[in-house]
Design a protein around this motif. Structure first.
Motif, mmCIF file in Angstrom:
data_model
loop_
_atom_site.group_PDB
_atom_site.id
_atom_site.type_symbol
_atom_site.label_atom_id
_atom_site.label_comp_id
_atom_site.label_asym_id
_atom_site.label_seq_id
_atom_site.Cartn_x
_atom_site.Cartn_y
_atom_site.Cartn_z
ATOM 1 N N HIS A 30 0.833 -1.201 0.000
ATOM 2 C CA HIS A 30 0.000 0.000 0.000
ATOM 3 C C HIS A 30 0.871 1.255 0.000
ATOM 4 O O HIS A 30 0.590 2.220 -0.732
ATOM 5 C CB HIS A 30 -0.916 -0.011 1.228
ATOM 6 C CG HIS A 30 -1.816 1.178 1.316
ATOM 7 N ND1 HIS A 30 -2.857 1.395 0.425
ATOM 8 C CD2 HIS A 30 -1.823 2.235 2.180
ATOM 9 C CE1 HIS A 30 -3.460 2.526 0.734
ATOM 10 N NE2 HIS A 30 -2.856 3.055 1.795
ATOM 11 N N GLN A 31 1.947 1.239 0.814
ATOM 12 C CA GLN A 31 2.863 2.380 0.857
ATOM 13 C C GLN A 31 3.503 2.614 -0.505
ATOM 14 O O GLN A 31 3.590 3.762 -0.972
ATOM 15 C CB GLN A 31 3.950 2.117 1.906
ATOM 16 C CG GLN A 31 3.498 2.231 3.346
ATOM 17 C CD GLN A 31 3.544 3.661 3.843
ATOM 18 O OE1 GLN A 31 4.419 4.441 3.473
ATOM 19 N NE2 GLN A 31 2.577 4.019 4.680
ATOM 20 N N TYR A 62 2.373 1.741 -3.437
ATOM 21 C CA TYR A 62 1.344 2.201 -4.381
ATOM 22 C C TYR A 62 1.098 3.698 -4.217
ATOM 23 O O TYR A 62 1.066 4.452 -5.204
ATOM 24 C CB TYR A 62 0.062 1.411 -4.144
ATOM 25 C CG TYR A 62 -1.125 1.915 -4.934
ATOM 26 C CD1 TYR A 62 -1.227 1.696 -6.304
ATOM 27 C CD2 TYR A 62 -2.150 2.619 -4.294
ATOM 28 C CE1 TYR A 62 -2.312 2.166 -7.027
ATOM 29 C CE2 TYR A 62 -3.241 3.092 -5.006
ATOM 30 C CZ TYR A 62 -3.322 2.867 -6.372
ATOM 31 O OH TYR A 62 -4.397 3.336 -7.074
ATOM 32 N N ARG A 63 0.959 4.138 -2.962
ATOM 33 C CA ARG A 63 0.696 5.568 -2.714
ATOM 34 C C ARG A 63 1.905 6.425 -3.078
ATOM 35 O O ARG A 63 1.746 7.535 -3.613
ATOM 36 C CB ARG A 63 0.337 5.758 -1.230
ATOM 37 C CG ARG A 63 -0.965 5.088 -0.787
ATOM 38 C CD ARG A 63 -2.182 5.812 -1.343
ATOM 39 N NE ARG A 63 -2.283 7.168 -0.869
ATOM 40 C CZ ARG A 63 -2.868 7.527 0.277
ATOM 41 N NH1 ARG A 63 -3.435 6.588 1.048
ATOM 42 N NH2 ARG A 63 -2.946 8.783 0.640
#
Length: 363
Positions: free
Chosen positions: A49-50, A52-53
């Motif tokens: 998630h990190q 991707y962001r």
């Protein structure tokens, strides 16, 4: 007789108590393993998630004119990428499709401690050196004595070596190695080329190419020795400074971290690449001979691929040098900050202990 039975019964009772404790410890161990697996999955999801962001943020920053704030934001993103990389290396990775899943099956071959990773990496490099020493010995014998059964055995040895090294590299990749994809492709092509040499019939083209190939293997063994000696010293220095990941590995003519002090090795590396180009040209010319078999043309294309791939990949690392140095400086700073914090904490603990001791003496 009764005394012996009593003694055995007493030992059994004692063993029963020990087994009960073993059951408790084993149950606790299984519970911890289950908790560890769940935490690993949670960490993987957070890291994904990190990333991707961060990727979205980097794309958004590309279209904005650079000022003080954007520059600071880019540095923060870079630092976060390094921190995620550290975390990612502590987690086991899934086996890749080639080799590990195909040959070993879907098993976990990751190491949990840095010591084990570093030990396996050293063993990998030692294995390469020993194998190249064996190849060097074979090549020297074949250089002076033409013995066809030994030639066949040598080609079979090369097939075995490149198969083994490909599996070992896959294990290193699972454990955090950042080896470039080309070097793994290089070893797969080496398996194919060794197999073609093994089945190449004893004809006129082989007699003409034989000396060139033996000279090439002798020089390759010499290059491997230079790499090993260079790495042996530099690896420990960089590791001591905190500048290097344990699983950065050498790969057929190039180290991923060797740009510092590489001026000595670079000429030798490119001479090896020119050797590959020379082999490709010689094989291409031999392919026009009436006795030439299909192996000659295939080997010519493979050696040409080796030359182009090795040269392009080695030269392609130069533009990344600046960014890597920035990451290295950040890693060193990060390591020093952590050391300073831990020293402060340990110092405060020692001060507290002294105060407690002094208080007890006063009382």
């Amino acid at each position: 007789m009764s005394k012996v039975i009593e003694s055995v019964c007493d030992e059994w009772e004692e063993l029963q108590e020990d087994y009960k404790q073993l059951e408790i410890n084993n149950a606790a161990y299984l519970k911890k393993v289950e908790e560890l697996t769940k935490l690993q999955d949670i960490c993987r999801k957070h890291i994904a998630h990190q990333k991707y962001r961060l990727n979205i943020m980097q794309k958004n920053l590309k279209g904005i004119s650079e000022d003080k704030n954007t520059k600071q934001m880019k540095e923060n993103i870079m630092k976060r990428e390094v921190e995620l990389q550290y975390m990612e290396q502590s987690l086991p990775k899934k086996s890749d499709r080639y080799m590990l899943k195909l040959i070993l099956g879907d098993i976990d071959v990751s190491f949990f401690t840095k010591e084990n990773k570093f030990r396996y990496k050293e063993d990998y490099e030692t294995f390469k050196l020993i194998s190249h020493c064996v190849a060097f010995t074979f090549s020297l014998i074949l250089y002076f004595y033409e013995f066809r059964p030994l030639e066949k055995f040598f080609m079979g040895f090369l097939v075995w070596y490149y198969c083994t090294i490909s599996i070992r590299e896959s294990i290193l990749k699972v454990n955090g190695s950042r080896i470039k994809g080309w070097w793994r492709i290089h070893h797969l092509l080496s398996i194919v080329s060794s197999g073609l040499l093994l089945v190449w019939p004893y004809n006129e083209p082989w007699k003409l190419f034989r000396k060139h190939f033996i000279n090439y293997t002798i020089y390759s063994a010499f290059i491997q020795y230079l790499q090993f000696k260079y790495q042996k010293g530099t690896l420990y220095r960089l590791k001591a400074l905190g500048e290097m990941q344990n699983m950065d590995i050498t790969a057929e003519g190039f180290h991923s971290w060797m740009w510092r002090g590489l001026t000595f090795l670079l000429p030798f590396l490119f001479i090896g690449y020119i050797f590959q180009l020379s082999n490709a040209i010689i094989l291409f010319n031999l392919s026009y001979l009436p006795e030439a078999s299909w192996e000659v043309t295939c080997l010519s294309l493979i050696f040409l691929t080796f030359f182009l791939g090795n040269s392009y990949t080695t030269l392609g690392v130069i533009p990344m040098k600046t960014k890597k140095n920035m990451l290295i400086r950040y890693k060193i700073l990060r390591s020093k900050v952590y050391d300073a914090i831990s020293e402060t904490v340990m110092g405060s603990h020692r001060d507290d202990e002294v105060i407690v001791k002094e208080s007890s003496k006063d009382s």
